[in-house]
Design an enzyme around this catalytic site. Sequence first.
Site, short mmCIF file in Angstrom:
data_model
loop_
_atom_site.label_atom_id
_atom_site.label_comp_id
_atom_site.label_asym_id
_atom_site.label_seq_id
_atom_site.Cartn_x
_atom_site.Cartn_y
_atom_site.Cartn_z
CE LYS A 197 -2.81 2.68 3.09
NZ LYS A 197 -3.61 2.81 4.51
CG ASP A 210 -7.80 3.99 0.67
OD1 ASP A 210 -8.62 3.39 -0.18
OD2 ASP A 210 -8.01 5.18 1.14
#
Length: 216
Positions: free
Chosen positions: A125, A143
Amino acid sequence: MLNERQVEEVYRRLAKAMPGRTKGAKGPKGQPDAFRSCISCMLSAQSLDRNTAAATKALFALATTPEALLSLSDEQVARAIKPCGLYNMKARNIRKFCEALLEEHGGVVPDTREGLLSLPGIGRKCADIVMSFTFGKDVIAVDTHVHRVCNRIGLTEAKTADRTAQQLEERSPEWAKRDGHFWLIQFGKRVCKARAPECEACPVNDLCEFYAAART
């Protein structure tokens, strides 16, 4: 999961309905360079935006380069970043990150996923967020909003954010990768909300697997 034609259609509709990447889009939490973007992203783990902002402000008031951060003690770093939680662990990770960045990359943050993932404390991420926001690469960072939306609609079928990111990389058309993160996160905040999704007002409800299941 949705088929290739349906995936394309979802992105087309979201592109029309959401603002996408704006001129003011900067690195994570508005940081001005790749190094501070990485540190900010590390601090944001399991932390509210306002707490991350307080932690980054306090830390970068003390140091803004890997060399300067390494001159601080773990206790000094932990005290500065305390608002974001898990501060002792994050302080240790920041030190390891800075050491590896200097030893393996000459202090320059790499602009590839492989290079970023080789650094301590940087996961998929964070790597994708830095690549997208800081380096302007065409990747869809995942996310919680993006993970939720993609698996609700049927763009992906994954239990983890990392697996969602991998499937999006494989299944998203190239033209959608530049702004895909922005469309999906904006859609997740405005329409496909966590607790009360506004399905009747959704521009892709006729394609959505979640909506179809709810109506049966």
